[in-house]
Motif scaffolding. Sequence first.
Motif, PDB file in Angstrom:
ATOM      1  N   THR A  23      47.760  46.262  50.254  1.00 29.33           N
ATOM      2  CA  THR A  23      48.745  47.130  49.598  1.00 29.33           C
ATOM      3  C   THR A  23      48.612  48.573  50.074  1.00 29.33           C
ATOM      4  N   ASP A  24      47.764  48.847  51.041  1.00 31.69           N
ATOM      5  CA  ASP A  24      47.431  50.224  51.447  1.00 31.69           C
ATOM      6  C   ASP A  24      46.714  50.957  50.329  1.00 31.69           C
ATOM      7  N   GLY A  25      45.829  50.273  49.664  1.00 29.68           N
ATOM      8  CA  GLY A  25      44.931  50.961  48.746  1.00 29.68           C
ATOM      9  C   GLY A  25      45.437  51.198  47.346  1.00 29.68           C
ATOM     10  N   HIS A  26      45.919  50.145  46.703  1.00 29.00           N
ATOM     11  CA  HIS A  26      46.302  50.286  45.290  1.00 29.00           C
ATOM     12  C   HIS A  26      45.108  50.734  44.452  1.00 29.00           C
ATOM     13  N   VAL A  27      45.366  51.672  43.553  1.00 27.52           N
ATOM     14  CA  VAL A  27      44.279  52.176  42.718  1.00 27.52           C
ATOM     15  C   VAL A  27      43.757  51.094  41.782  1.00 27.52           C
ATOM     16  N   ASP A  28      44.599  50.114  41.426  1.00 26.22           N
ATOM     17  CA  ASP A  28      44.137  49.127  40.434  1.00 26.22           C
ATOM     18  C   ASP A  28      43.085  48.171  40.978  1.00 26.22           C
ATOM     19  N   ASN A  29      42.808  48.250  42.280  1.00 25.83           N
ATOM     20  CA  ASN A  29      41.723  47.452  42.847  1.00 25.83           C
ATOM     21  C   ASN A  29      40.451  48.289  42.992  1.00 25.83           C
ATOM     22  N   LEU A  30      40.586  49.596  42.767  1.00 23.46           N
ATOM     23  CA  LEU A  30      39.474  50.528  42.995  1.00 23.46           C
ATOM     24  C   LEU A  30      38.915  51.102  41.705  1.00 23.46           C
ATOM     25  N   ALA A  31      39.794  51.535  40.809  1.00 22.69           N
ATOM     26  CA  ALA A  31      39.325  52.246  39.616  1.00 22.69           C
ATOM     27  C   ALA A  31      40.364  52.126  38.515  1.00 22.69           C
ATOM     28  N   CYS A  32      39.893  52.241  37.264  1.00 22.54           N
ATOM     29  CA  CYS A  32      40.835  52.231  36.143  1.00 22.54           C
ATOM     30  C   CYS A  32      40.243  53.007  34.974  1.00 22.54           C
ATOM     31  N   PHE A  33      41.120  53.513  34.120  1.00 18.32           N
ATOM     32  CA  PHE A  33      40.659  54.073  32.857  1.00 18.32           C
ATOM     33  C   PHE A  33      40.221  52.911  31.959  1.00 18.32           C
ATOM     34  N   VAL A  34      39.146  53.116  31.222  1.00 20.55           N
ATOM     35  CA  VAL A  34      38.775  52.125  30.204  1.00 20.55           C
ATOM     36  C   VAL A  34      38.977  52.677  28.804  1.00 20.55           C
ATOM     37  N   THR A  35      38.938  53.981  28.673  1.00 21.83           N
ATOM     38  CA  THR A  35      39.362  54.721  27.478  1.00 21.83           C
ATOM     39  C   THR A  35      39.773  56.087  28.015  1.00 21.83           C
ATOM     40  N   PRO A  36      40.433  56.915  27.199  1.00 21.78           N
ATOM     41  CA  PRO A  36      40.660  58.281  27.679  1.00 21.78           C
ATOM     42  C   PRO A  36      39.306  58.929  27.991  1.00 21.78           C
ATOM     43  N   GLY A  37      39.205  59.569  29.151  1.00 19.29           N
ATOM     44  CA  GLY A  37      37.970  60.267  29.513  1.00 19.29           C
ATOM     45  C   GLY A  37      36.929  59.403  30.195  1.00 19.29           C
ATOM     46  N   LYS A  38      37.204  58.112  30.381  1.00 18.27           N
ATOM     47  CA  LYS A  38      36.207  57.231  31.014  1.00 18.27           C
ATOM     48  C   LYS A  38      36.867  56.349  32.070  1.00 18.27           C
ATOM     49  N   VAL A  39      36.302  56.396  33.295  1.00 14.72           N
ATOM     50  CA  VAL A  39      36.884  55.645  34.421  1.00 14.72           C
ATOM     51  C   VAL A  39      35.842  54.671  34.955  1.00 14.72           C
ATOM     52  N   LEU A  40      36.281  53.453  35.207  1.00  9.67           N
ATOM     53  CA  LEU A  40      35.434  52.435  35.824  1.00  9.67           C
ATOM     54  C   LEU A  40      35.775  52.385  37.312  1.00  9.67           C
ATOM     55  N   LEU A  41      34.757  52.462  38.165  1.00 10.30           N
ATOM     56  CA  LEU A  41      34.962  52.566  39.615  1.00 10.30           C
ATOM     57  C   LEU A  41      34.238  51.428  40.323  1.00 10.30           C
ATOM     58  N   SER A  42      34.942  50.719  41.195  1.00  9.07           N
ATOM     59  CA  SER A  42      34.314  49.668  41.999  1.00  9.07           C
ATOM     60  C   SER A  42      33.341  50.337  42.971  1.00  9.07           C
ATOM     61  N   TRP A  43      32.076  49.977  42.900  1.00 11.14           N
ATOM     62  CA  TRP A  43      31.017  50.740  43.569  1.00 11.14           C
ATOM     63  C   TRP A  43      30.257  49.874  44.563  1.00 11.14           C
ATOM     64  N   CYS A  44      29.956  50.473  45.722  1.00 15.55           N
ATOM     65  CA  CYS A  44      29.165  49.765  46.735  1.00 15.55           C
ATOM     66  C   CYS A  44      27.978  50.639  47.142  1.00 15.55           C
ATOM     67  N   ASP A  45      26.783  50.078  47.020  1.00 14.04           N
ATOM     68  CA  ASP A  45      25.544  50.809  47.346  1.00 14.04           C
ATOM     69  C   ASP A  45      25.189  50.749  48.825  1.00 14.04           C
TER      70      ASP A  45
END
Length: 363
Positions: free
Chosen positions: A208-230
């Motif tokens: 999709t050329d980098g849809h945000v919904d595969n990378l990160a999302c809000f879980v509540t206002p003020g909190k973001v969940l990010l797909s992370w690679c070490d």
Amino acid sequence: MTTPRAAGFHMPAEWAPHAGCWMIWPERPDNWRLGAKPAQAAFIAVASAIARFEPVTMLASARQYENARATLPPEIRVLEMSSNDSWCRDVGPSFLRGPNGELGGVDWIFNAWGGLKGGLYFPWDLDDQIAGKILGLERARRFRAPRVLEGGAIHVDGEGTVLVAEQCVLNENRNEGITRAAMEAMLRDYLGVSQIIWLGNGVPGDETDGHVDNLACFVTPGKVLLSWCDDPADPHHAVSRDAEARLKVARDAKGRALEVVRMPMPTPMFITAEEAAGVDATLSGMNRAAGERLAASYVNFYIANGAIIAPAFGVETDAAAHGVLARLFPEREIVMVPAREILLGGGNIHCITQQQPKINDKV
Ligand code: KQY
């Protein structure tokens, strides 16, 4: 033309109460292997999981209507509707709430993720009609947007903030020549937001050329969940570091700093020779070669009333993902559904679902 913002509409967060969920039955054999049979089983599992918590409507072509009706549980409503594929997040409306709680929706222009400049298929005219048809069925106010965008390219917090990725939203293959300022104005006008948070690239290999919904999302206002690679050797490492750095300096519409929670990315997965052989050859832009890395992410989940419907891939990292979601959403049941077949089609559970917010019944 009145914009949603001018009419007092805004897009509620996905965690706000839903009236239901919309999905589209998969069938195209140049995207889904083996005539879409395994994908249909995966869509049935997702729809059945969601239907435990809220009403689900499945749209199916005339050709597949009987099959969808016969194979889906009876509590899932099946309606006949034409489409080019099955990504309701992107071709469905981004539902809005009006000033008196009434239902509306944005009908984005859809060009199959890039039109004739790297888009995934042609034609896409049936997909482009779906948002308008759903809004018509629901007697909801339709706002046809003046630009190309997809629902998977945005995540809102429901309090005035939207999260987007430059790779997708500023891509020349969506709105040629558009400036960042013009895109920001459009997001404000059509989502009713006041703050736009820009990430850079999406998950590597995401078609999709980098849809945000595969990378990160809000879980509540003020909190973001990010797909992370070490792993510094993995291309997702640089993407996730860049996204985290941007999120850490961002402020939301209420002026809050964001808390960023890292979601481990899934164990790397690749298309097998058997899977690639099951996809019909095509002139479309979808590449299904054996050995190709799949753009997998646990962030691509659906928030249902009282539950999180998240992808499982049958790999070691599934348990850790369940743990992260359980900590973030203690009041919701975490339901993980096998989703490799959806991933093989180029997306995941968030991409194939579209929530409809519950409206004020008195309107
Ligand atoms: O991820 C999405 N929102 C859509 C993916 C489309 C893939 C088409 N093969």
